[in-house]
Design an enzyme around this catalytic site. Sequence first.
Site, PDB file in Angstrom:
ATOM      1  N   TYR A   1     -19.334  -3.857  22.659  1.00  0.00           N
ATOM      2  CA  TYR A   1     -18.490  -3.067  23.557  1.00  0.00           C
ATOM      3  C   TYR A   1     -18.587  -1.572  23.267  1.00  0.00           C
ATOM      4  O   TYR A   1     -18.150  -0.759  24.082  1.00  0.00           O
ATOM      5  CB  TYR A   1     -17.020  -3.483  23.448  1.00  0.00           C
ATOM      6  CG  TYR A   1     -16.720  -4.918  23.771  1.00  0.00           C
ATOM      7  CD1 TYR A   1     -17.663  -5.757  24.388  1.00  0.00           C
ATOM      8  CD2 TYR A   1     -15.484  -5.464  23.457  1.00  0.00           C
ATOM      9  CE1 TYR A   1     -17.372  -7.073  24.666  1.00  0.00           C
ATOM     10  CE2 TYR A   1     -15.178  -6.789  23.749  1.00  0.00           C
ATOM     11  CZ  TYR A   1     -16.132  -7.587  24.337  1.00  0.00           C
ATOM     12  OH  TYR A   1     -15.838  -8.894  24.612  1.00  0.00           O
TER      13      TYR A   1
ATOM     14  N   HIS B   1     -20.776 -13.554  18.965  1.00  0.00           N
ATOM     15  CA  HIS B   1     -20.500 -13.194  20.361  1.00  0.00           C
ATOM     16  C   HIS B   1     -21.231 -14.125  21.334  1.00  0.00           C
ATOM     17  O   HIS B   1     -20.635 -14.634  22.295  1.00  0.00           O
ATOM     18  CB  HIS B   1     -20.918 -11.739  20.599  1.00  0.00           C
ATOM     19  CG  HIS B   1     -20.222 -11.094  21.742  1.00  0.00           C
ATOM     20  ND1 HIS B   1     -20.020  -9.743  21.840  1.00  0.00           N
ATOM     21  CD2 HIS B   1     -19.656 -11.605  22.864  1.00  0.00           C
ATOM     22  CE1 HIS B   1     -19.385  -9.452  22.956  1.00  0.00           C
ATOM     23  NE2 HIS B   1     -19.152 -10.580  23.601  1.00  0.00           N
TER      24      HIS B   1
END
Length: 275
Positions: A47, A105
Amino acid sequence: MDTIETQGVAIPRLGLGTFRMPGVSAQPAVESALSLGYRHIDTAAMYENEAAVGTAIAGSGIHRRELFVTTKVWHDQLAPEALQRAFATSLEKLKMDYVDLFLVHWPSADMDIAATLTAMERLREHGYARAIGVCNFNMPMIRRAVEEVQVPIAVHQVEYHPYLSQTPMLQYLRSKGIALTAYAPLAQGRAASDQVLENIGRKHSVSATQVAIAWLLGQDGVIAIPKAARVESQKSNLEAMSVRLDEEDLALIAALPKDQRFVNPPFACDWNASD
């Protein structure tokens, strides 16, 4: 804040998602969420906002032990040494001594699940991560992680909303005492204008998005992390925790299509793989 207990940690059932809040844009969002009462913040190396999240938390005046912070390692850093370096970088950016939850992730096609999860478990054993888990694993992968590798998976984070069934996954996770964290819980904004959810919302004097969040939080073992940059949206999501849907509402939501997956990158695993 209602919590779920898993692998020795208590996770607030509503968190703030920070996907697509790159760089400093995440800082004011996290600051306002914390001031409203959020205590669960979800970020990730990918992110590119861990530093902003860390700055917001450091300036909040809230004791670190009162917060639950999740971060994740990207799928190109899953070899043990690379994972350890990536984790150290995340901690440095977050300005923290530990995170509450550290996740894979996305799995990669060539990952060694046992080696990756064992390296993560080492971080947990040394106190750098209070709990570990995974995201975006299919059923064979999660079974292997839990039953063969046998590391203490606390959470499996997957796409979950009123248009995508996760029933088999939920049943399995519940049988193992593992929490499911729903990302994209509003189907990337689609829930806001859904006629069925709007009609249910009118009945309860709430919005369609609040209905979608209430539907998730009403399920055993489910956590939701809607992204919300605006203060109004953050407040609305918090208020959804007090919405109680009835059997008629649940039947209407159950009748919505349940095969719509909106997060499916080229490197995703085969979602339909069976053991």
